[in-house]
Design an enzyme around this catalytic site. Structure first.
Site, PDB file in Angstrom:
ATOM      1  N   THR A 121      -2.019  -3.389  -8.863  1.00 51.14           N
ATOM      2  CA  THR A 121      -2.265  -2.768  -7.648  1.00 51.14           C
ATOM      3  C   THR A 121      -1.628  -1.312  -7.665  1.00 51.14           C
ATOM      4  O   THR A 121      -0.649  -1.231  -8.285  1.00 51.14           O
ATOM      5  CB  THR A 121      -1.848  -3.611  -6.475  1.00 51.14           C
ATOM      6  OG1 THR A 121      -1.641  -3.020  -5.435  1.00 51.14           O
ATOM      7  CG2 THR A 121      -0.383  -4.183  -6.644  1.00 51.14           C
ATOM      8  N   ASP A 122      -2.203  -0.689  -6.669  1.00 50.17           N
ATOM      9  CA  ASP A 122      -1.568   0.767  -6.586  1.00 50.17           C
ATOM     10  C   ASP A 122      -0.503   0.694  -5.947  1.00 50.17           C
ATOM     11  O   ASP A 122       0.416   1.509  -5.811  1.00 50.17           O
ATOM     12  CB  ASP A 122      -2.583   1.701  -5.920  1.00 50.17           C
ATOM     13  CG  ASP A 122      -2.941   1.065  -4.387  1.00 50.17           C
ATOM     14  OD1 ASP A 122      -2.677   0.000  -3.961  1.00 50.17           O
ATOM     15  OD2 ASP A 122      -3.827   2.067  -3.979  1.00 50.17           O
ATOM     16  N   GLU A 123      -0.058  -0.395  -5.058  1.00 44.15           N
ATOM     17  CA  GLU A 123       1.405  -0.741  -4.105  1.00 44.15           C
ATOM     18  C   GLU A 123       2.433  -0.714  -5.446  1.00 44.15           C
ATOM     19  O   GLU A 123       3.608  -0.492  -4.605  1.00 44.15           O
ATOM     20  CB  GLU A 123       1.313  -1.830  -3.634  1.00 44.15           C
ATOM     21  CG  GLU A 123       0.174  -2.026  -2.463  1.00 44.15           C
ATOM     22  CD  GLU A 123       0.163  -2.918  -1.549  1.00 44.15           C
ATOM     23  OE1 GLU A 123       1.350  -3.729  -1.366  1.00 44.15           O
ATOM     24  OE2 GLU A 123      -0.643  -3.127  -0.904  1.00 44.15           O
ATOM     25  N   TYR A 148       5.726  -8.577  -2.157  1.00 45.66           N
ATOM     26  CA  TYR A 148       4.298  -8.591  -2.789  1.00 45.66           C
ATOM     27  C   TYR A 148       4.370  -7.603  -3.881  1.00 45.66           C
ATOM     28  O   TYR A 148       4.077  -7.907  -5.089  1.00 45.66           O
ATOM     29  CB  TYR A 148       3.180  -8.562  -1.968  1.00 45.66           C
ATOM     30  CG  TYR A 148       1.936  -8.089  -2.741  1.00 45.66           C
ATOM     31  CD1 TYR A 148       1.111  -8.782  -3.390  1.00 45.66           C
ATOM     32  CD2 TYR A 148       1.391  -6.856  -2.510  1.00 45.66           C
ATOM     33  CE1 TYR A 148       0.019  -8.602  -4.083  1.00 45.66           C
ATOM     34  CE2 TYR A 148       0.143  -6.455  -3.266  1.00 45.66           C
ATOM     35  CZ  TYR A 148      -0.625  -7.379  -4.092  1.00 45.66           C
ATOM     36  OH  TYR A 148      -1.639  -7.064  -4.802  1.00 45.66           O
ATOM     37  N   LYS A 152       4.407  -7.558  -8.096  1.00 42.23           N
ATOM     38  CA  LYS A 152       3.496  -7.265  -9.032  1.00 42.23           C
ATOM     39  C   LYS A 152       3.799  -6.060  -9.827  1.00 42.23           C
ATOM     40  O   LYS A 152       3.571  -5.988 -10.981  1.00 42.23           O
ATOM     41  CB  LYS A 152       2.171  -6.426  -8.002  1.00 42.23           C
ATOM     42  CG  LYS A 152       1.155  -7.477  -7.194  1.00 42.23           C
ATOM     43  CD  LYS A 152       0.593  -8.514  -8.055  1.00 42.23           C
ATOM     44  CE  LYS A 152      -0.431  -7.835  -8.899  1.00 42.23           C
ATOM     45  NZ  LYS A 152      -1.372  -9.006  -9.525  1.00 42.23           N
TER      46      LYS A 152
HETATM   47  P1  NAD Z   1      -6.929 -13.444  -3.188  1.00 46.74           P
HETATM   48  O1  NAD Z   1      -5.375 -13.883  -2.571  1.00 46.74           O
HETATM   49  O2  NAD Z   1      -8.208 -13.495  -2.508  1.00 46.74           O
HETATM   50  O3  NAD Z   1      -6.964 -14.528  -4.453  1.00 46.74           O
HETATM   51  C1  NAD Z   1      -5.938 -15.098  -5.157  1.00 46.74           C
HETATM   52  C2  NAD Z   1      -6.905 -16.184  -6.177  1.00 46.74           C
HETATM   53  O4  NAD Z   1      -5.624 -16.878  -6.903  1.00 46.74           O
HETATM   54  C3  NAD Z   1      -6.899 -17.449  -5.167  1.00 46.74           C
HETATM   55  O5  NAD Z   1      -8.252 -17.972  -5.463  1.00 46.74           O
HETATM   56  C4  NAD Z   1      -5.609 -18.192  -5.490  1.00 46.74           C
HETATM   57  O6  NAD Z   1      -6.259 -19.756  -5.352  1.00 46.74           O
HETATM   58  C5  NAD Z   1      -5.484 -18.078  -6.679  1.00 46.74           C
HETATM   59  N1  NAD Z   1      -4.007 -18.417  -7.120  1.00 46.74           N
HETATM   60  C6  NAD Z   1      -2.922 -18.157  -6.387  1.00 46.74           C
HETATM   61  N2  NAD Z   1      -1.924 -18.842  -7.192  1.00 46.74           N
HETATM   62  C7  NAD Z   1      -2.334 -19.185  -8.108  1.00 46.74           C
HETATM   63  C8  NAD Z   1      -1.723 -20.008  -9.145  1.00 46.74           C
HETATM   64  N3  NAD Z   1      -0.445 -20.143  -9.339  1.00 46.74           N
HETATM   65  N4  NAD Z   1      -2.415 -20.557 -10.349  1.00 46.74           N
HETATM   66  C9  NAD Z   1      -3.616 -20.312 -10.280  1.00 46.74           C
HETATM   67  N5  NAD Z   1      -4.563 -19.661  -9.273  1.00 46.74           N
HETATM   68  C10 NAD Z   1      -3.542 -19.247  -8.263  1.00 46.74           C
HETATM   69  O7  NAD Z   1      -6.508 -12.127  -4.001  1.00 46.74           O
HETATM   70  P2  NAD Z   1      -7.380 -11.019  -4.326  1.00 46.74           P
HETATM   71  O8  NAD Z   1      -7.429 -10.084  -3.101  1.00 46.74           O
HETATM   72  O9  NAD Z   1      -8.719 -11.522  -4.779  1.00 46.74           O
HETATM   73  O10 NAD Z   1      -6.372 -10.101  -5.520  1.00 46.74           O
HETATM   74  C11 NAD Z   1      -6.770 -10.600  -6.847  1.00 46.74           C
HETATM   75  C12 NAD Z   1      -6.228  -9.817  -7.353  1.00 46.74           C
HETATM   76  O11 NAD Z   1      -6.040  -8.378  -7.335  1.00 46.74           O
HETATM   77  C13 NAD Z   1      -4.160  -9.722  -7.356  1.00 46.74           C
HETATM   78  O12 NAD Z   1      -3.718  -9.892  -8.551  1.00 46.74           O
HETATM   79  C14 NAD Z   1      -4.276  -8.801  -6.583  1.00 46.74           C
HETATM   80  O13 NAD Z   1      -2.662  -8.341  -6.642  1.00 46.74           O
HETATM   81  C15 NAD Z   1      -5.227  -7.558  -7.220  1.00 46.74           C
HETATM   82  N6  NAD Z   1      -5.441  -6.591  -6.266  1.00 46.74           N
HETATM   83  C16 NAD Z   1      -5.950  -6.785  -5.065  1.00 46.74           C
HETATM   84  C17 NAD Z   1      -6.517  -5.773  -4.365  1.00 46.74           C
HETATM   85  C18 NAD Z   1      -6.951  -6.012  -2.727  1.00 46.74           C
HETATM   86  O14 NAD Z   1      -7.499  -5.087  -2.184  1.00 46.74           O
HETATM   87  N7  NAD Z   1      -7.182  -7.146  -2.533  1.00 46.74           N
HETATM   88  C19 NAD Z   1      -6.300  -4.440  -4.569  1.00 46.74           C
HETATM   89  C20 NAD Z   1      -5.770  -4.125  -6.172  1.00 46.74           C
HETATM   90  C21 NAD Z   1      -5.399  -5.385  -6.847  1.00 46.74           C
HETATM   91  O1  DAU Z   2      -3.558  -1.452  -2.199  1.00 46.29           O
HETATM   92  C1  DAU Z   2      -3.991  -2.507  -2.646  1.00 46.29           C
HETATM   93  C2  DAU Z   2      -3.375  -3.608  -1.921  1.00 46.29           C
HETATM   94  O2  DAU Z   2      -4.313  -3.693  -0.896  1.00 46.29           O
HETATM   95  C3  DAU Z   2      -3.594  -4.990  -2.534  1.00 46.29           C
HETATM   96  O3  DAU Z   2      -2.665  -4.891  -3.893  1.00 46.29           O
HETATM   97  C4  DAU Z   2      -3.368  -6.108  -1.717  1.00 46.29           C
HETATM   98  O4  DAU Z   2      -3.706  -7.428  -2.411  1.00 46.29           O
HETATM   99  C5  DAU Z   2      -4.178  -6.052  -0.544  1.00 46.29           C
HETATM  100  O5  DAU Z   2      -3.766  -7.275   0.329  1.00 46.29           O
HETATM  101  C6  DAU Z   2      -4.163  -4.698   0.174  1.00 46.29           C
HETATM  102  O6  DAU Z   2      -2.764  -4.810   0.851  1.00 46.29           O
HETATM  103  P1  DAU Z   2      -2.535  -4.015   2.187  1.00 46.29           P
HETATM  104  O7  DAU Z   2      -1.117  -4.432   2.854  1.00 46.29           O
HETATM  105  O8  DAU Z   2      -2.831  -2.360   2.115  1.00 46.29           O
HETATM  106  O9  DAU Z   2      -3.939  -4.700   2.798  1.00 46.29           O
HETATM  107  P2  DAU Z   2      -4.001  -5.489   4.270  1.00 46.29           P
HETATM  108  O10 DAU Z   2      -5.324  -5.767   4.592  1.00 46.29           O
HETATM  109  O11 DAU Z   2      -2.957  -6.460   4.488  1.00 46.29           O
HETATM  110  O12 DAU Z   2      -3.789  -4.096   5.295  1.00 46.29           O
HETATM  111  C7  DAU Z   2      -4.423  -2.977   5.088  1.00 46.29           C
HETATM  112  C8  DAU Z   2      -3.860  -2.001   6.319  1.00 46.29           C
HETATM  113  O13 DAU Z   2      -4.242  -2.413   7.679  1.00 46.29           O
HETATM  114  C9  DAU Z   2      -2.269  -1.881   6.190  1.00 46.29           C
HETATM  115  O14 DAU Z   2      -1.785  -0.554   6.519  1.00 46.29           O
HETATM  116  C10 DAU Z   2      -1.895  -2.870   7.191  1.00 46.29           C
HETATM  117  C11 DAU Z   2      -3.040  -2.761   8.483  1.00 46.29           C
HETATM  118  N1  DAU Z   2      -3.673  -3.852   9.122  1.00 46.29           N
HETATM  119  C12 DAU Z   2      -3.602  -5.040   8.558  1.00 46.29           C
HETATM  120  C13 DAU Z   2      -4.070  -6.050   9.480  1.00 46.29           C
HETATM  121  C14 DAU Z   2      -4.192  -7.509   8.654  1.00 46.29           C
HETATM  122  C15 DAU Z   2      -3.500  -3.831  10.568  1.00 46.29           C
HETATM  123  O15 DAU Z   2      -3.497  -2.566  11.014  1.00 46.29           O
HETATM  124  N2  DAU Z   2      -3.955  -4.663  11.296  1.00 46.29           N
HETATM  125  C16 DAU Z   2      -4.257  -5.921  10.700  1.00 46.29           C
HETATM  126  O16 DAU Z   2      -4.569  -6.932  11.621  1.00 46.29           O
END
Ligand code: NAD
Ligand code: DAU
Length: 332
Positions: A121-123, A148, A152
């Site tokens: 992630t960019d975080e 988190y 990562k």
């Molecule tokens: P998500 O929470 O929707 O899905 C995570 C999946 O991993 C689930 O299916 C869960 O059951 C599985 N899991 C969790 N713990 C596990 C374990 N111990 N063993 C096996 N499976 C397990 O997450 P997502 O949003 O799809 O993110 C996927 C990946 O992408 C993560 O590594 C996250 O850090 C990265 N990422 C997410 C975003 C975003 O915007 N959501 C952006 C950049 C990177």
């Molecule tokens: O940047 C990549 C990351 O983006 C991933 O690594 C994470 O897995 C993914 O969850 C996401 O993280 P954020 O914390 O940015 O995403 P989230 O959807 O939780 O929130 C997005 C923005 O919206 C953040 O500034 C918090 C805000 N927010 C979130 C919720 C759930 C609100 O204002 N209201 C809300 O109800």
């Protein structure tokens, strides 16, 4: 390359990647997923059984991970605890899955000489000031701020160390915020869409000015496939689609798309340590691998996401009440 193992393939980005691979390649996919609250087997329904199988298991369990890693040409590692708000309530599962799980996988990949792609992630780079014209690059300093993002960042460092010390055949990608189908209703965009569909007002943390750099999940999938096929071993690639928007802008657009007043949202308590702004410079990926996003029109992508949640209520409805009661307990 004929067979790949996708960890976390029942989660949001993992399942979209599996669908993308089924459509755009002839690869066989094995998904390994623990099916936590975030995993949903329905997201993988309808896949061809001759090219797909599913293993229910934990990436921290070496007895499960080792034979699966030995049987494939590459591992694409999505599995993680992924939600910042959860990490602030209960950090332990983040340490277990994101650190020990990644460690378990790279030990197996090193032992069997399996190609490894780590999804991150960019975080890991912390945040940028709202008025900073800069963006993250592959050379940005690691400055994670939440449990988190710290786990990562630690997982990225493990992969980098295994590349250098053991010659692990790995690449890493760090992507910005994804949106699209099958995203859990705890996350910002699906939460606000399903709130509106339920007649509830969207809820913005703090003053709503925080900025995220949105990318459609299908563009994340195409970038990961490009890196898996053509990325240089040992390298990191940043994935982003120039989609910077404040949270307030996103909510106002969702309200417009659903015929509501642009002010029909509530400001609620802020997230502790809330990162201000993320922004990705993806020019290395574009230059080296010729990748470009297909969803360059964010508003159109958002409209498609609204339509997906309208049409797939049976997918998200079972998670909605529990998610909202968890948020109520946090004052969000
Ligand atoms: P998500 O929470 O929707 O899905 C995570 C999946 O991993 C689930 O299916 C869960 O059951 C599985 N899991 C969790 N713990 C596990 C374990 N111990 N063993 C096996 N499976 C397990 O997450 P997502 O949003 O799809 O993110 C996927 C990946 O992408 C993560 O590594 C996250 O850090 C990265 N990422 C997410 C975003 C975003 O915007 N959501 C952006 C950049 C990177
Ligand atoms: O940047 C990549 C990351 O983006 C991933 O690594 C994470 O897995 C993914 O969850 C996401 O993280 P954020 O914390 O940015 O995403 P989230 O959807 O939780 O929130 C997005 C923005 O919206 C953040 O500034 C918090 C805000 N927010 C979130 C919720 C759930 C609100 O204002 N209201 C809300 O109800």
């Amino acid at each position: 390359m004929q067979r790949i193992l996708v960890t976390g393939g029942a989660g949001f980005i993992g399942c979209n990647f599996v669908h993308y691979i089924m459509e755009h390649t002839g690869l066989h996919v094995t998904v390994l997923d623990k099916l936590t609250y975030a995993g949903n087997l329905e997201s993988l329904s309808g896949l061809p059984s001759q090219r797909f199988d599913f293993v229910h298991g934990d990436i921290c369990d070496a007895t499960v991970v080792d034979p699966l890693t030995a049987a494939v040409d590459a591992v694409v590692h999505f599995a993680a605890e992924s939600h910042n708000d959860n990490s602030l309530q209960e950090p332990r599962p983040f340490v277990d899955t994101n650190l020990l799980g990644t460690f378990t996988l790279i030990e197996a990949a090193r032992k069997h000489g399996t190609r490894f792609h780590h999804i991150s992630t960019d975080e890991v780079y912390g945040d940028l000031a709202l008025n900073d014209p800069g963006r993250f690059t592959e050379d940005s300093v690691y400055r994670p701020t939440s449990p988190y993002s710290a786990t990562k960042a630690g997982s990225d460092m493990l992969v980098r160390a295994w590349v250098r010390s053991f010659g692990l055949k790995a690449t890493i990608s760090n992507c910005s915020n994804n949106y699209g189908p099958y995203q859990h209703v705890e996350k910002f965009i699906p939460r606000q869409i399903t709130n509106i569909l339920d007649g509830m007002r969207p809820r913005l943390y703090g003053n709503g000015r925080n900025v995220r750099d949105w990318i459609h999940v299908e563009d994340h999938s195409s970038a990961v496939l490009a890196i898996l096929e053509g990325g240089r071993l040992g390298e990191t690639y940043l994935i982003g689609a120039d989609g910077e928007r404040s949270n307030r802008e996103v909510v106002e657009k969702l309200l417009a798309l659903t015929g509501q007043s642009p002010e029909a949202y509530d400001l609620v308590g802020d997230r502790p340590g809330h990162d201000l702004r993320y922004a990705i410079d993806s020019s290395k990926l574009r230059r080296e691998l010729g990748w470009a996003p297909r969803y360059s029109d964010f508003d159109a992508g958002l409209a498609a996401a609204v339509q997906w949640y309208r049409s797939n209520e049976q997918w998200w409805r079972p998670q909605k009440a529990a998610t909202e009661s968890k948020y109520a307990g946090q004052g969000h």
